[in-house]
Design a protein around this motif. Structure first.
Motif, PDB file in Angstrom:
ATOM      1  N   LYS A   1      -2.399   3.716  -3.119  1.00  0.00           N
ATOM      2  CA  LYS A   1      -2.605   2.692  -4.135  1.00  0.00           C
ATOM      3  C   LYS A   1      -2.264   1.328  -3.541  1.00  0.00           C
ATOM      4  O   LYS A   1      -1.303   1.199  -2.795  1.00  0.00           O
ATOM      5  CB  LYS A   1      -1.749   2.957  -5.373  1.00  0.00           C
TER       6      LYS A   1
ATOM      7  N   TYR B   1       0.866  -1.184   0.000  1.00  0.00           N
ATOM      8  CA  TYR B   1       0.000   0.000   0.000  1.00  0.00           C
ATOM      9  C   TYR B   1       0.903   1.234   0.000  1.00  0.00           C
ATOM     10  O   TYR B   1       1.555   1.536   1.003  1.00  0.00           O
ATOM     11  CB  TYR B   1      -0.915  -0.001   1.215  1.00  0.00           C
TER      12      TYR B   1
ATOM     13  N   TYR C   1      -1.326  -2.622  -4.205  1.00  0.00           N
ATOM     14  CA  TYR C   1      -0.779  -3.619  -5.119  1.00  0.00           C
ATOM     15  C   TYR C   1      -0.841  -4.986  -4.432  1.00  0.00           C
ATOM     16  O   TYR C   1      -0.559  -5.098  -3.243  1.00  0.00           O
ATOM     17  CB  TYR C   1       0.679  -3.311  -5.467  1.00  0.00           C
TER      18      TYR C   1
ATOM     19  N   ASN D   1      -7.818  -1.045  -9.246  1.00  0.00           N
ATOM     20  CA  ASN D   1      -8.666   0.118  -9.545  1.00  0.00           C
ATOM     21  C   ASN D   1      -9.806   0.158  -8.541  1.00  0.00           C
ATOM     22  O   ASN D   1     -10.917  -0.304  -8.792  1.00  0.00           O
ATOM     23  CB  ASN D   1      -9.194   0.023 -10.973  1.00  0.00           C
TER      24      ASN D   1
ATOM     25  N   TRP E   1     -12.411   4.423  -4.039  1.00  0.00           N
ATOM     26  CA  TRP E   1     -12.138   4.838  -2.661  1.00  0.00           C
ATOM     27  C   TRP E   1     -13.248   5.761  -2.177  1.00  0.00           C
ATOM     28  O   TRP E   1     -13.242   6.962  -2.450  1.00  0.00           O
ATOM     29  CB  TRP E   1     -10.789   5.550  -2.559  1.00  0.00           C
TER      30      TRP E   1
ATOM     31  N   PRO F   1      -1.661  -1.258  -9.785  1.00  0.00           N
ATOM     32  CA  PRO F   1      -2.528  -1.204  -8.600  1.00  0.00           C
ATOM     33  C   PRO F   1      -3.965  -1.577  -8.934  1.00  0.00           C
ATOM     34  O   PRO F   1      -4.397  -1.484 -10.096  1.00  0.00           O
ATOM     35  CB  PRO F   1      -2.420   0.251  -8.152  1.00  0.00           C
TER      36      PRO F   1
END
Length: 376
Positions: A123, A119, A125, A134, A137, A132
């Motif tokens: 982003k 993180y 991963y 999508n 948020w 990353p």
């Protein structure tokens, strides 16, 4: 404190393929180890622990026929064994049924610990992926997640749940208190006379759901048309669940925000749901989830939750003089006290008695937050 923040995300084609493979490997490992442990106990009365299960997973990954288990991150596979160990622990403690095999038709999930995700700068991963996720948020994370759980529901939607530490903010102290009586005609009734009503989402979509289920039953097994029909049924179920959860969150948040003390009644939902006539209505009302949300939201907000004993005669007790009726059938919604002559609405009277008993428990300094409040 720690809590999970759940978001929806939209994977790229490569990420979707990676997650599909990860879900399949997690499911295969879980089912294979479960079958191995079950056979060991059935044939040799041997109990397999987590350490032996982990060693068995290592042997599976070394098998020439199962080299594809190494194509995904090893962390979700290991975590699935930890979850299975927890399931067995709950079973032997009598808190749940025997662990069941996972199906590819239902919800899929994989848990990643800190070594399998990253993180950075807002982003996220995951292992084996260079781009990353999508993620939509809806709110920012309060801290770096300790674990991340990626799931895919029966409709095909992807979600990520981030387990983070956060500092709860206590709400301003208020003098307001409330007693709550849960029911079927109204999801909950307060001592002040407020009746929430019951949206009955299962009944609302019953006709459409029945039609789609009949169409599904006529499709050939394994055909593409059956997959399409199954997806339509799953969407209706997802719609019902989403609507119910949204209504519960709004109701519980309002109750916690407005009241310093919330008094509820403990119920044995497992026993009540055995009533064949009312089982579907009781399940749709989600009393267990309602009280669960009140419990943790009260803890976060610095409020007090009081659970009244399940055998407390809240409906049969006159809130004016304390007289207790011998019998109170469910079809009696209004009744008159033979002692003082007061006329009562069954649910409002019960809520008033629950509030009075809850405040008495709170005043005597007894435990005001027993667990579980409702056995769901």
């Amino acid at each position: 404190m720690k809590r999970a923040y759940k978001y929806r995300f939209y994977p790229s084609p490569d990420q979707a393929e990676l997650l599909t493979q990860t879900f399949g490997c997690v499911r295969f490992v879980y089912n294979s180890v479960l079958q191995w442990r079950s056979d060991a106990f059935k044939n040799h009365q041997e109990k397999i622990g987590y350490a032996d299960a982990s060693a068995y997973l290592t042997s599976l990954k070394k098998s020439p026929d199962l080299v594809w288990l190494n194509d995904v991150s090893c962390v979700p596979l290991q975590q699935s064994l930890r979850h299975q160990q927890t399931a067995f622990k709950n079973f032997f403690q009598g808190n749940s049924s025997y662990p069941s095999f996972k199906s590819k038709r239902h919800k899929q999930s994989a848990e990643f610990t800190a070594s399998a995700f990253k993180y950075v700068d807002g982003k996220l991963y995951i292992a084996k992926s260079k781009i990353p996720l999508n993620i939509h948020w809806s709110r920012s994370l309060p801290s770096t997640p300790s674990t991340v759980t990626i799931s895919k529901d029966a409709v095909g939607r992807y979600f990520v749940s981030c387990f983070c530490e956060f500092e709860p903010a206590s709400l301003p102290i208020t003098a307001s208190t409330v007693g709550i009586d849960v029911g079927l005609k109204d999801l909950f009734v307060t001592d002040s006379g407020f009746k929430s009503g019951n949206p009955r989402y299962t009944a609302k979509y019953a006709a459409r759901l029945g039609l789609l289920q009949r169409r599904l039953s006529k499709k050939m097994n394994g055909s593409k048309n059956r997959s399409k029909a199954r997806l339509k049924v799953a969407r209706i179920y997802a719609k019902i669940a989403d609507c119910r959860m949204d209504a519960l969150h709004k109701a519980t948040r309002k109750l916690i925000n407005e009241n310093q003390v919330v008094c509820v009644e403990s119920l044995k939902v497992k026993n009540m749901i055995r009533n064949r006539t009312l089982s579907k209505a009781i399940a749709d009302a989600s009393w267990g989830e309602f009280v669960r949300q009140l419990t943790y939201k009260a803890e976060w907000a610095g409020r007090s939750m009081v659970a009244i004993d399940q055998f407390f005669p809240s409906s049969k007790l006159c809130s004016c003089c304390g007289f207790t009726m011998k019998k109170m059938p469910l079809n009696v919604r209004m009744w008159k006290c033979p002692e003082c002559g007061a006329e009562h609405d069954r649910d409002i009277n019960a809520a008033r008695n629950i509030k009075a008993a809850g405040l008495a428990v709170l005043a005597h300094g007894e435990s005001v937050n027993p667990k579980p409040l409702i056995a769901a």
